[in-house]
Design an enzyme around this catalytic site. Structure first.
Site, mmCIF file in Angstrom:
data_model
loop_
_atom_site.group_PDB
_atom_site.id
_atom_site.type_symbol
_atom_site.label_atom_id
_atom_site.label_comp_id
_atom_site.label_asym_id
_atom_site.label_seq_id
_atom_site.Cartn_x
_atom_site.Cartn_y
_atom_site.Cartn_z
ATOM 1 N N GLY A 48 0.809 -1.213 0.000
ATOM 2 C CA GLY A 48 0.000 0.000 0.000
ATOM 3 C C GLY A 48 0.840 1.260 0.000
ATOM 4 N N HIS A 107 2.232 -4.672 -11.586
ATOM 5 C CA HIS A 107 2.445 -4.626 -10.141
ATOM 6 C C HIS A 107 1.166 -5.023 -9.409
ATOM 7 C CE1 HIS A 107 4.759 -3.322 -6.643
ATOM 8 N NE2 HIS A 107 3.640 -2.825 -6.158
ATOM 9 N N SER A 138 5.057 -5.675 -2.072
ATOM 10 C CA SER A 138 5.217 -4.285 -2.493
ATOM 11 C C SER A 138 5.914 -3.477 -1.394
ATOM 12 C CB SER A 138 3.852 -3.703 -2.878
ATOM 13 O OG SER A 138 3.989 -2.446 -3.501
ATOM 14 N N ALA A 139 5.273 -2.435 -0.857
ATOM 15 C CA ALA A 139 5.886 -1.699 0.248
ATOM 16 C C ALA A 139 6.139 -2.615 1.432
ATOM 17 C CB ALA A 139 5.005 -0.528 0.665
ATOM 18 N N ASP A 161 6.061 -4.355 -14.414
ATOM 19 C CA ASP A 161 6.067 -3.583 -13.168
ATOM 20 C C ASP A 161 7.182 -2.547 -13.268
ATOM 21 O OD1 ASP A 161 6.261 -2.619 -10.580
ATOM 22 O OD2 ASP A 161 6.482 -4.586 -9.635
#
Length: 324
Positions: free
Chosen positions: A86, A298, A163-164, A268
């Protein structure tokens, strides 16, 4: 992942954010969430889940995912500490896309999954998320929660993030590598699973240039995530964003004998960063499994769960073949 708004020209709106005059943000809407399911008397769900407070003073928590099959065996399960994505700014452990992924990972591995609901930026900039996830490791060490004490093999633990969350898992892994023996025992981290991890840098990579106006993760959106997530005044070459600024720390991972899985796809914009990290880890003697595919985008396997075979296979390979 984003609303039906061009994220290249309206990045805040695409993320469901409004930038206020004082620099704060307002989250206009929350992505769909899924409540935990812990009904022991109705054997319909293959995976049980529940929320447990982590630190009431910071309003953090963890969501645990336990395969129902574990209730009928004395064999303890591998433990996966999962960190959701996120961009450090949006989404939660309860967000449906992450709840569903953790449910599948818990069932298919099988494993006990502990998903961390960490504090978000910009109200809580990095390294707050790293701090919260380190606190989750210490919570696992000291908790008397039955799911952890009865069903988890604390000596067979892995850090995983999307991701993050992959960025967070990486940096928490570096911290854990320093204090692994003295502070975390009997919790023993054996490896990292970096699922399309989110890294950055000031100089643009070819994949960032090629996918600058990508509809999923364009540069305008990722730049805002770094602007809101990094410490005030820091640029994208800060070590939290660009791990290539501190390659010396990779020796810590090598010395512990950890394996690291890095997944990604060439649709991505962050894929060059992911491949660069995988290469650097290998050059430092770390056992790396790079799982990169052509096409996709992504977060594709979050939005299209039928395509999650790559990440599920990677998790199984890491957890069920620890010495391979």
């Amino acid at each position: 992942m984003f609303a039906a708004i061009d994220p290249s020209t309206h990045p805040y709106a695409a993320l469901g954010l409004t930038r206020n005059p004082d620099g704060s943000i307002t989250r206009a809407a929350e992505a769909p969430i899924t409540p935990p399911s812990c009904n022991l008397t109705e054997p319909t769900d293959p995976v049980l889940s529940k929320d447990v407070p982590l630190n009431p003073s910071t309003n953090t928590s963890v969501r645990l995912f336990l395969p129902r099959t574990a209730l009928d065996t004395a064999t303890k399960l591998p433990l996966i500490i999962y960190v959701h994505g996120g961009g450090f700014v949006i989404l939660r452990a309860a967000s449906t896309i992450f709840h569903n992924l953790c449910t599948t990972v818990a069932s298919e591995t099988p494993a006990l999954v502990v998903s961390v609901d960490y504090r978000l930026a910009p109200e809580h900039r990095l390294p707050t998320a790293y701090d919260d996830c380190m606190e989750a490791l210490h919570w696992i060490k000291t908790t008397d929660d039955e799911w952890v004490t009865k069903y988890a093999d604390l000596s067979n633990c892995y850090l995983m993030g999307t991701s993050a969350g992959g960025n967070i898992a990486y940096h928490v892994g570096l911290r854990a590598a320093v204090c692994a023996v003295d502070e975390l025992g009997p919790v023993k981290v054996n490896g990292l699973i970096l699922h399309q991890p989110f890294f950055g840098g000031v100089e643009r990579t070819p994949s960032e240039i090629k996918l600058a106006t990508d509809t999923i993760l364009p540069l305008a959106v990722s730049d805002i995530m770094w602007e809101l997530g990094l410490p005030l005044g820091a640029d994208r070459d800060h070590e939290y964003s660009n791990p290539m600024t501190r390659p010396d720390v990779l020796d810590k991972i090598k010395d512990l004998g950890w394996r690291v899985i890095v997944t990604g796809c060439d649709g991505d914009s962050t894929v060059d960063r992911q491949m660069e990290l995988a290469k650097a880890l290998k050059e430092h003697g770390v056992k790396v499994l790079g799982k990169f595919i052509e096409g996709e985008y992504h977060g594709y396997d979050l939005l299209e769960p039928s395509k999650s075979e790559l990440i599920l296979g990677a998790v199984q390979e890491m957890v069920n073949s620890p010495n391979k």
